[in-house]
Design a protein around this motif. Structure first.
Motif, mmCIF file in Angstrom:
data_model
loop_
_atom_site.group_PDB
_atom_site.id
_atom_site.type_symbol
_atom_site.label_atom_id
_atom_site.label_comp_id
_atom_site.label_asym_id
_atom_site.label_seq_id
_atom_site.Cartn_x
_atom_site.Cartn_y
_atom_site.Cartn_z
ATOM 1 N N VAL A 197 0.838 -1.203 0.000
ATOM 2 C CA VAL A 197 0.000 0.000 0.000
ATOM 3 C C VAL A 197 0.876 1.258 0.000
ATOM 4 O O VAL A 197 0.660 2.188 -0.777
ATOM 5 N N ALA A 198 1.893 1.273 0.874
ATOM 6 C CA ALA A 198 2.798 2.424 0.925
ATOM 7 C C ALA A 198 3.553 2.580 -0.391
ATOM 8 O O ALA A 198 3.763 3.702 -0.876
ATOM 9 N N ALA A 199 3.964 1.465 -0.990
ATOM 10 C CA ALA A 199 4.678 1.511 -2.265
ATOM 11 C C ALA A 199 3.795 2.048 -3.379
ATOM 12 O O ALA A 199 4.254 2.796 -4.256
ATOM 13 N N THR A 200 2.517 1.675 -3.355
ATOM 14 C CA THR A 200 1.581 2.167 -4.369
ATOM 15 C C THR A 200 1.392 3.668 -4.245
ATOM 16 O O THR A 200 1.330 4.386 -5.251
ATOM 17 N N VAL A 201 1.307 4.162 -3.025
ATOM 18 C CA VAL A 201 1.196 5.605 -2.815
ATOM 19 C C VAL A 201 2.451 6.306 -3.331
ATOM 20 O O VAL A 201 2.373 7.334 -4.018
ATOM 21 N N GLN A 202 3.608 5.747 -3.027
ATOM 22 C CA GLN A 202 4.868 6.390 -3.428
ATOM 23 C C GLN A 202 4.999 6.453 -4.951
ATOM 24 O O GLN A 202 5.400 7.480 -5.505
ATOM 25 N N SER A 203 4.644 5.362 -5.628
ATOM 26 C CA SER A 203 4.872 5.280 -7.072
ATOM 27 C C SER A 203 3.651 5.644 -7.905
ATOM 28 O O SER A 203 3.779 5.985 -9.083
ATOM 29 N N GLY A 204 2.463 5.526 -7.297
ATOM 30 C CA GLY A 204 1.234 5.779 -8.030
ATOM 31 C C GLY A 204 0.705 4.583 -8.781
ATOM 32 O O GLY A 204 -0.347 4.653 -9.413
ATOM 33 N N ARG A 205 1.412 3.474 -8.704
ATOM 34 C CA ARG A 205 1.014 2.277 -9.451
ATOM 35 C C ARG A 205 1.295 1.030 -8.618
ATOM 36 O O ARG A 205 2.325 0.932 -7.964
ATOM 37 N N PHE A 206 0.375 0.062 -8.674
ATOM 38 C CA PHE A 206 0.538 -1.197 -7.944
ATOM 39 C C PHE A 206 1.485 -2.134 -8.682
ATOM 40 O O PHE A 206 1.347 -2.362 -9.882
ATOM 41 N N HIS A 207 2.447 -2.684 -7.968
ATOM 42 C CA HIS A 207 3.308 -3.758 -8.455
ATOM 43 C C HIS A 207 3.273 -4.855 -7.397
ATOM 44 O O HIS A 207 3.702 -4.633 -6.269
ATOM 45 N N GLN A 208 2.769 -6.024 -7.758
ATOM 46 C CA GLN A 208 2.635 -7.076 -6.752
ATOM 47 C C GLN A 208 3.998 -7.500 -6.205
ATOM 48 O O GLN A 208 4.893 -7.889 -6.955
ATOM 49 N N PRO A 209 4.185 -7.422 -4.883
ATOM 50 C CA PRO A 209 5.450 -7.889 -4.303
ATOM 51 C C PRO A 209 5.493 -9.415 -4.282
ATOM 52 O O PRO A 209 4.465 -10.076 -4.365
ATOM 53 N N TYR A 210 6.680 -9.953 -4.173
ATOM 54 C CA TYR A 210 6.815 -11.403 -4.074
ATOM 55 C C TYR A 210 8.090 -11.736 -3.311
ATOM 56 O O TYR A 210 9.000 -10.904 -3.184
ATOM 57 N N LEU A 211 8.144 -12.949 -2.785
ATOM 58 C CA LEU A 211 9.316 -13.428 -2.055
ATOM 59 C C LEU A 211 10.178 -14.353 -2.916
ATOM 60 O O LEU A 211 11.383 -14.460 -2.699
ATOM 61 N N VAL A 212 9.559 -15.027 -3.866
ATOM 62 C CA VAL A 212 10.280 -15.886 -4.808
ATOM 63 C C VAL A 212 10.003 -15.372 -6.217
ATOM 64 O O VAL A 212 8.851 -15.129 -6.579
ATOM 65 N N SER A 213 11.041 -15.195 -6.998
ATOM 66 C CA SER A 213 10.882 -14.644 -8.340
ATOM 67 C C SER A 213 9.905 -15.472 -9.178
ATOM 68 O O SER A 213 9.978 -16.710 -9.177
ATOM 69 N N PRO A 214 9.008 -14.814 -9.911
ATOM 70 C CA PRO A 214 8.090 -15.561 -10.785
ATOM 71 C C PRO A 214 8.813 -16.272 -11.924
ATOM 72 O O PRO A 214 8.240 -17.142 -12.575
ATOM 73 N N GLU A 215 10.084 -15.933 -12.164
ATOM 74 C CA GLU A 215 10.852 -16.629 -13.196
ATOM 75 C C GLU A 215 11.125 -18.080 -12.810
ATOM 76 O O GLU A 215 11.411 -18.923 -13.671
ATOM 77 N N VAL A 216 11.020 -18.371 -11.504
ATOM 78 C CA VAL A 216 11.289 -19.732 -11.034
ATOM 79 C C VAL A 216 10.220 -20.704 -11.517
ATOM 80 O O VAL A 216 10.523 -21.810 -11.973
ATOM 81 N N ASP A 217 8.957 -20.304 -11.418
ATOM 82 C CA ASP A 217 7.871 -21.226 -11.773
ATOM 83 C C ASP A 217 6.901 -20.632 -12.798
ATOM 84 O O ASP A 217 5.862 -21.205 -13.081
ATOM 85 N N HIS A 218 7.232 -19.449 -13.322
ATOM 86 C CA HIS A 218 6.449 -18.812 -14.388
ATOM 87 C C HIS A 218 4.995 -18.542 -13.981
ATOM 88 O O HIS A 218 4.087 -18.603 -14.804
ATOM 89 N N ARG A 219 4.797 -18.252 -12.708
ATOM 90 C CA ARG A 219 3.438 -17.964 -12.265
ATOM 91 C C ARG A 219 3.058 -16.520 -12.651
ATOM 92 O O ARG A 219 3.922 -15.673 -12.905
ATOM 93 N N THR A 220 1.760 -16.260 -12.665
ATOM 94 C CA THR A 220 1.244 -14.948 -13.034
ATOM 95 C C THR A 220 1.015 -14.106 -11.783
ATOM 96 O O THR A 220 0.371 -14.560 -10.833
ATOM 97 N N LEU A 221 1.528 -12.896 -11.773
ATOM 98 C CA LEU A 221 1.350 -12.004 -10.637
ATOM 99 C C LEU A 221 0.040 -11.239 -10.760
ATOM 100 O O LEU A 221 -0.498 -11.058 -11.852
ATOM 101 N N ALA A 222 -0.470 -10.794 -9.617
ATOM 102 C CA ALA A 222 -1.715 -10.010 -9.601
ATOM 103 C C ALA A 222 -1.465 -8.637 -10.204
ATOM 104 O O ALA A 222 -0.364 -8.079 -10.128
ATOM 105 N N THR A 223 -2.495 -8.094 -10.812
ATOM 106 C CA THR A 223 -2.418 -6.749 -11.388
ATOM 107 C C THR A 223 -3.607 -5.928 -10.905
ATOM 108 O O THR A 223 -4.616 -6.472 -10.451
#
Length: 223
Positions: free
Chosen positions: A106-132
């Motif tokens: 939420v704080a990051a969205t306020v700072q940047s003006g745009r939502f970017h879903q955070p993650y702990l493991v890179s989606p490149e590992v399993d090619h999962r789709t992040l929320a938008t």
């Protein structure tokens, strides 16, 4: 002008501020900085039951099923509520459920003006789709939110924890009451530059006193 009365009645329920405080002749920025509940709940009659849920999903990406962060997690939920429960949602109570990663986002969205879903493991590992999120925050809303979060970090309930971290920063404190628990959970979310963080201390009381120093230390170490 947007006062914060000691009590506010909504749908048969009476809401109180912490320590029965009040802000008689202040602005909403004053109440945001002081974390004064009833200034937020006062907006309830002006909103439809689904407004908060839609804003959370469409702008902040909250409640969009699973965030797929790479490990099992309980993700944010802002369900549609009505009456007193809808009023409680406006201060993060009632049916609202969050974890610290949600609130850092939420704080990051306020700072940047745009939502970017955070993650702990890179989606490149399993090619999962992040929320938008379906839309970006308006420039006006972003400017106003950054203004009140900076005010909170400069002069409000987050000032002690955030001291020396400015000027490009913002914060918000919270105290979430839990049934059967003497002290509320202490919450704190903040950003400094392009780094955002959040924390919760169970039964910690005021977020600025408990979670705040932990979050501020993390932001400080981030450079």
């Amino acid at each position: 002008s947007h006062p914060c009365p000691k009590t506010y009645k909504l749908a048969g329920w009476t809401f109180h501020n912490d320590a029965d405080s009040e802000i008689k002749k202040g602005t909403f920025k004053d109440s945001f900085g002081a974390s004064c509940n009833n200034a937020f709940i006062d907006f309830a009659p002006k909103l439809s039951d689904s407004d908060l849920t839609e804003e959370a999903q469409q702008v902040y990406g909250l409640g969009m099923d699973n965030w797929a962060i790479g490990v099992p997690s309980f993700d944010g939920s802002v369900p549609v509520q009505s009456g007193a429960q809808m009023g409680a949602s406006l201060i993060g109570q009632g049916g609202v459920r969050m974890n610290p990663l949600n609130m850092a986002s939420v704080a990051a969205t306020v700072q940047s003006g745009r939502f970017h879903q955070p993650y702990l493991v890179s989606p490149e590992v399993d090619h999962r789709t992040l929320a938008t999120a379906s839309r970006t925050m308006s420039a006006k809303t972003r400017s106003q939110l950054k203004e009140v979060m900076k005010f909170t970090a400069d002069y409000g309930t987050a000032a002690k924890a955030m001291a020396g971290l400015g000027p490009d920063y913002g914060a918000k404190t919270g105290s979430a009451e839990v049934d059967g628990q003497k002290k509320p959970n202490g919450w704190f979310t903040a950003y400094r530059g392009d780094l955002a963080a959040a924390g919760v201390v169970q039964a910690g009381g005021h977020g600025g006193d408990t979670a705040g120093p932990i979050v501020a230390d993390l932001l400080r170490m981030g450079g």
